[in-house]
Enzyme design. Structure first.
Site, PDB file in Angstrom:
ATOM      1  N   LYS A   1     -63.993-101.253 101.062  1.00 56.98           N
ATOM      2  CA  LYS A   1     -63.857-101.053 100.280  1.00 56.98           C
ATOM      3  C   LYS A   1     -62.833 -99.945 100.247  1.00 56.98           C
ATOM      4  O   LYS A   1     -61.932 -99.460 101.141  1.00 56.98           O
ATOM      5  CB  LYS A   1     -64.761 -99.828  99.474  1.00 56.98           C
ATOM      6  CG  LYS A   1     -65.085-100.144  97.953  1.00 56.98           C
ATOM      7  CD  LYS A   1     -66.080 -98.526  97.853  1.00 56.98           C
ATOM      8  CE  LYS A   1     -65.864 -98.247  96.045  1.00 56.98           C
ATOM      9  NZ  LYS A   1     -67.503 -97.367  95.907  1.00 56.98           N
TER      10      LYS A   1
ATOM     11  N   SER B   1     -69.928 -99.167  91.841  1.00 57.24           N
ATOM     12  CA  SER B   1     -68.448 -99.443  91.668  1.00 57.24           C
ATOM     13  C   SER B   1     -68.063 -99.903  93.865  1.00 57.24           C
ATOM     14  O   SER B   1     -66.559 -99.999  93.264  1.00 57.24           O
ATOM     15  CB  SER B   1     -68.009 -98.280  91.975  1.00 57.24           C
ATOM     16  OG  SER B   1     -68.044 -97.432  93.312  1.00 57.24           O
TER      17      SER B   1
ATOM     18  N   SER C   1     -73.443 -96.434  93.211  1.00 52.47           N
ATOM     19  CA  SER C   1     -72.156 -97.634  93.338  1.00 52.47           C
ATOM     20  C   SER C   1     -72.555 -98.966  95.104  1.00 52.47           C
ATOM     21  O   SER C   1     -71.470 -99.545  95.054  1.00 52.47           O
ATOM     22  CB  SER C   1     -71.082 -96.554  94.048  1.00 52.47           C
ATOM     23  OG  SER C   1     -70.726 -96.335  92.590  1.00 52.47           O
TER      24      SER C   1
END
Ligand SMILES: *[C@@H]1O[C@H](CO)[C@@H](O)[C@H](O)[C@H]1NC(C)=O
Ligand SMILES: *[C@@H]1O[C@H](CO)[C@@H](O)[C@H](O)[C@H]1NC(C)=O
Length: 327
Positions: A100, A179, A203
């Site tokens: 990420k 997310s 997330s």
């Protein structure tokens, strides 16, 4: 004209599936990849080439990856050379991983949490989890997209200024959740062998659920947050997002542990790390004898007829697997 767009999308996806089928390893697990490395049917370089191609072709459709590592192929070739020399080490040796975009690596990559405000932030040092991945032999493929600032800025799920709108590969118009949207989508659509996400509040779990991958949110401090764009040290955690439970456990094993740059939390949590790692709990008959509590009222909320059928099927399967004797 909506149906025309839909038709184009379906054709594009079919074409994608067709191309992907010519690669036997396109959906392989870490175990299968390692077997392929050992028996000579697969190289790390071939895997990286496949994933880079997959990322490039799917980018206009899914926007799951912000930046690819210009050094990935070289890292893969080095891993292949090490294997030929018999000096390959680590359970993830030669395995390409996407991180990420809020997790720093020492590669020539920006770490921006998807934000233009951090563009040019090229971190000199690996995040704690990136260092551990590297020690396990992993190849850093690049940075996955996310909800900007891991949703600390209130944005639409999967949207960031740098990454654009990440889309759910199963239904393009549907929510990829966030997310860690790019990590989930990249794992689902085979853009990497395994991915890392981060979670403060949902997330990892939500995008794993929405993109049908396996996410693990580790207990706070099991994984170091050093080198990760923070929201709050009281809740932030880094965890695997993968296509199978086995893959997620492989990655979890590689990334947990003490880090002096996140000393208090990683020291406190280190007592929870089982001696010998997590792989020992990966049992085919692991549900046998277990009693499973099911909050049906909660789980069934908003399910349509079709989802209800799938839900019941899976529940039945879990029930079957939990019997002591095979029925
Ligand atoms: C070699 O590994 C690949 C990938 O896991 C597997 O599909 C294949 O069956 C293996 N071949 C042999 C001879 O073991
Ligand atoms: C960072 O992002 C910019 C803009 O996308 C790009 O030009 C650059 O190559 C990236 N990587 C590094 C190491 O600056």
């Amino acid at each position: 004209m909506a149906w025309l767009r839909l038709l184009a999308t379906i054709l594009a996806l079919l074409a994608t599936a067709g191309v992907a089928h010519s690669f036997e390893f396109h959906e392989d697990t870490v175990d299968a990849i390692q077997l392929g490395f050992r028996n000579g049917s697969l190289t790390s370089a071939a895997l990286v080439r496949f994933y880079l191609d997959q990322i490039r072709r799917l980018k206009p459709l899914l926007h799951a990856v912000i930046e690819v590592n210009p050094d990935a192929l070289r890292q893969a070739k080095r891993a292949d050379a090490e294997r030929r020399r018999g000096t390959a080490t680590g359970p993830l040796h030669g395995v390409p991983v996407l991180l990420k975009d809020n997790i720093a690596t020492r590669d020539a990559l920006n770490t921006t949490a998807g934000s233009l405000a951090l563009l040019g932030s090229v971190v000199k040092r690996d995040a704690g989890v990136a260092a551990r991945l590297r020690r396990a032999g992993a190849v850093v493929l690049g940075k996955a997209s996310l909800s900007e600032w891991a949703n600390f800025r209130n944005v639409r799920n999967g949207w960031s200024a740098r990454g654009g709108q990440t889309r759910n590969p199963y239904v393009l118009s549907s929510d990829p959740c966030g997310s860690s949207s790019g990590s989930g989508v990249a794992a689902a659509a085979n853009m990497a062998a395994v991915t890392l996400g981060t979670e403060t509040d949902g997330s990892i779990l939500c995008p794993s659920s929405f993109n049908s991958v396996v996410g693990i949110k580790p207990t706070l401090g099991l994984t170091s947050r050093a080198g990760v764009v923070p929201i709050t040290t009281r809740q932030d955690s880094v965890g695997p997002m993968c296509r199978t439970v086995s893959d997620a456990v492989h990655v979890l094993d590689a990334i947990v542990g003490y880090d002096k740059l996140d000393a208090a939390a990683t020291r406190a949590a280190s007592k929870y790390i089982p001696y010998g790692g997590y792989l020992q709990f990966l049992k085919k008959d692991g549900l046998r004898g277990k009693r499973i509590g099911v909050p049906n009222v909660l789980f069934q909320q908003g399910l349509g007829e079709k989802q209800m059928r799938v839900y019941e099927q899976q529940l039945g399967r879990m029930r079957l697997l939990s019997y002591f004797k095979s029925p």
